[in-house]
Design a protein around this motif. Structure first.
Motif, short mmCIF file in Angstrom:
data_model
loop_
_atom_site.label_atom_id
_atom_site.label_comp_id
_atom_site.label_asym_id
_atom_site.label_seq_id
_atom_site.Cartn_x
_atom_site.Cartn_y
_atom_site.Cartn_z
N ASP A 242 5.20 -6.99 12.00
CA ASP A 242 4.45 -7.59 13.18
C ASP A 242 5.42 -6.14 14.66
OD1 ASP A 242 4.51 -9.80 13.09
OD2 ASP A 242 6.78 -10.53 13.80
N ILE A 243 5.68 -5.02 14.41
CA ILE A 243 6.31 -3.88 14.68
C ILE A 243 4.92 -2.91 14.56
CG2 ILE A 243 7.25 -1.22 14.88
CD1 ILE A 243 10.42 -2.95 14.13
N ASN A 244 3.57 -3.29 13.64
CA ASN A 244 3.31 -2.61 12.79
C ASN A 244 1.44 -2.59 13.34
OD1 ASN A 244 4.12 -0.50 11.38
ND2 ASN A 244 4.42 -1.50 9.63
N ALA A 245 1.52 -4.15 13.46
CA ALA A 245 0.81 -5.11 14.20
C ALA A 245 0.61 -4.82 15.82
CB ALA A 245 1.08 -6.63 14.12
N LYS A 246 1.43 -4.65 16.56
CA LYS A 246 1.42 -4.36 18.02
C LYS A 246 1.26 -2.84 17.82
CE LYS A 246 2.96 -4.39 22.33
NZ LYS A 246 4.33 -4.07 22.86
N ALA A 247 1.45 -2.01 17.45
CA ALA A 247 1.63 -0.69 17.38
C ALA A 247 -0.20 -0.41 17.15
CB ALA A 247 1.96 0.42 15.97
N GLU A 248 -0.53 -1.55 16.15
CA GLU A 248 -2.19 -1.05 16.04
C GLU A 248 -2.86 -2.02 17.67
OE1 GLU A 248 -5.78 -2.46 12.96
OE2 GLU A 248 -3.52 -3.35 12.32
N ASP A 249 -2.61 -2.93 17.75
CA ASP A 249 -3.01 -3.55 19.26
C ASP A 249 -3.11 -2.87 20.36
OD1 ASP A 249 -3.97 -5.80 20.45
OD2 ASP A 249 -2.30 -5.53 20.98
N ILE A 250 -1.63 -1.95 20.34
CA ILE A 250 -2.19 -0.71 21.64
C ILE A 250 -3.10 0.27 21.62
CG2 ILE A 250 -0.32 -2.26 22.57
CD1 ILE A 250 2.26 -0.56 21.87
N ASN A 251 -2.85 0.48 20.09
CA ASN A 251 -4.00 1.67 19.34
C ASN A 251 -2.65 2.88 20.09
OD1 ASN A 251 -6.04 3.57 18.13
ND2 ASN A 251 -6.83 3.39 20.18
N CYS A 252 -1.49 3.19 19.33
CA CYS A 252 -0.30 3.76 19.85
C CYS A 252 -0.36 5.01 18.18
CB CYS A 252 0.47 3.49 20.58
SG CYS A 252 2.14 2.48 19.42
N ASP A 253 -0.12 6.04 19.12
CA ASP A 253 0.00 7.55 17.21
C ASP A 253 1.02 6.86 16.66
OD1 ASP A 253 -0.04 9.60 15.55
OD2 ASP A 253 1.02 10.88 17.76
N THR A 254 0.80 7.19 15.46
CA THR A 254 1.96 6.23 14.17
C THR A 254 2.46 7.89 13.75
OG1 THR A 254 0.64 5.45 12.96
CG2 THR A 254 1.75 4.05 14.37
N THR A 255 1.67 8.38 14.07
CA THR A 255 2.41 9.79 13.56
C THR A 255 3.58 10.92 13.50
OG1 THR A 255 0.47 10.46 13.42
CG2 THR A 255 1.62 11.80 12.52
N PRO A 256 4.43 10.60 12.21
CA PRO A 256 5.87 11.23 13.11
C PRO A 256 6.01 12.68 13.62
CG PRO A 256 5.50 10.74 9.98
CD PRO A 256 4.76 10.14 10.88
N LEU A 257 7.60 12.62 13.39
CA LEU A 257 7.80 14.26 14.39
C LEU A 257 8.63 14.51 12.62
CD1 LEU A 257 9.63 14.22 17.26
CD2 LEU A 257 7.37 14.75 16.68
N ASN A 258 8.22 16.11 12.37
CA ASN A 258 8.87 17.00 11.80
C ASN A 258 10.19 16.81 11.42
OD1 ASN A 258 10.21 18.82 9.92
ND2 ASN A 258 8.32 20.37 10.18
#
Length: 270
Positions: A242-258
């Motif tokens: 569900d969290i990943n689906a929400k991220a995909e739905d709002i098209n936000c950046d999923t790249t983690p920091l160092n």
């Protein structure tokens, strides 16, 4: 007859008052925002008065650790999606217990995180995901809404109207006593997960960071049985998706920091 007529009018007036005062998240709560603030202050005092159950690390002894945590907190609170960023306290405390994988938030924005959870996480993004989730619990006023279901309308109306301060103190003590094992409904947990994505989308953190903690728990469950954390929280099976689906739905950046700075943070703790 006149007295019978006046009672419904009074009830209608009170109900209309509350119906017209939905909170910023469009949720109807018999507790006012000020009630949340006062309740949070009392709960935080109850915790401070109980160091045996809640051994909070001193900010004066661990200033660098608190500066690091507050930096993450401030970045998340800068999001336009946080409704009560000005009204709530948004204070964070570290509880020393390496055996506890937990964090919790009180009404009014007091957030507590255990050293066990901090050391269990692998990166700053992971921690931001946890904090975003806890901020959401406070910002969405989940404890107040849960109290509404637990105590009923008449008692909470008297508290909300300032007619029963003793009950407010009793509720604060009850909340403080049960915070370590606090259980929200699946609805509230999913709501906090979703809102954390909205918050983190406005930061440099991966917006789906709340999922990584559950992914690690799931991996451990497969390898060595169910972690203790899952005994008091809804199963993460669907929460990651569900969290990943929400991220995909709002098209936000999923790249983690160092993640390198996070190890330095963990080394600041006892």
């Amino acid at each position: 007859m006149k007295r019978l007529k006046r009672l419904p009018v009074l009830l209608i007036a009170v109900l209309m008052c509350f119906l017209q005062a939905c909170d910023k998240n469009n949720n109807l709560s018999l507790f006012s925002v000020q009630n949340d603030v006062e309740l949070g202050q009392q709960v935080s005092q109850e915790i401070a008065n109980n160091p045996q159950e809640f051994p909070v690390l001193s900010e004066s002894q661990y200033p660098e650790a608190y500066t690091y945590l507050e930096g993450i907190l401030d970045e998340i609170l800068a999001s336009d999606e946080v409704a009560y960023k000005e009204e709530f306290a948004w204070e964070i405390k570290i509880i020393q217990d390496d055996d506890v994988l937990n964090a919790f938030a009180t009404p009014g924005g007091y957030i507590y995180i255990y050293t066990g959870l901090i050391k269990y996480l692998d990166s700053e993004d992971d921690l931001a995901g946890v904090l975003g989730h806890e901020i959401a619990h406070a910002d969405l006023r989940h404890t107040s809404r849960q109290l509404q279901r637990q105590y009923g309308i008449s008692i909470l109306l008297s508290v909300a109207l300032g007619q029963d301060p003793g009950t407010l103190e009793q509720i604060a003590a009850q909340i403080a006593g049960g915070l370590a094992g606090l259980r929200f409904s699946r609805e509230f947990e999913e709501e906090a997960d979703s809102r954390s994505v909205d918050y983190l989308a406005d930061t440099d953190y991966a917006c789906n960071s709340a999922a990584s903690f559950f992914e690690k728990l799931l991996a451990e469950e497969q390898n060595s049985g169910t972690p203790e954390f899952l005994s008091t929280h809804p199963s993460p099976d669907n929460r990651v998706a569900d969290i990943n689906a929400k991220a995909e739905d709002i098209n936000c950046d999923t790249t983690p920091l160092n993640p390198s700075s996070y190890d330095n943070f963990k080394n600041m703790l006892p």
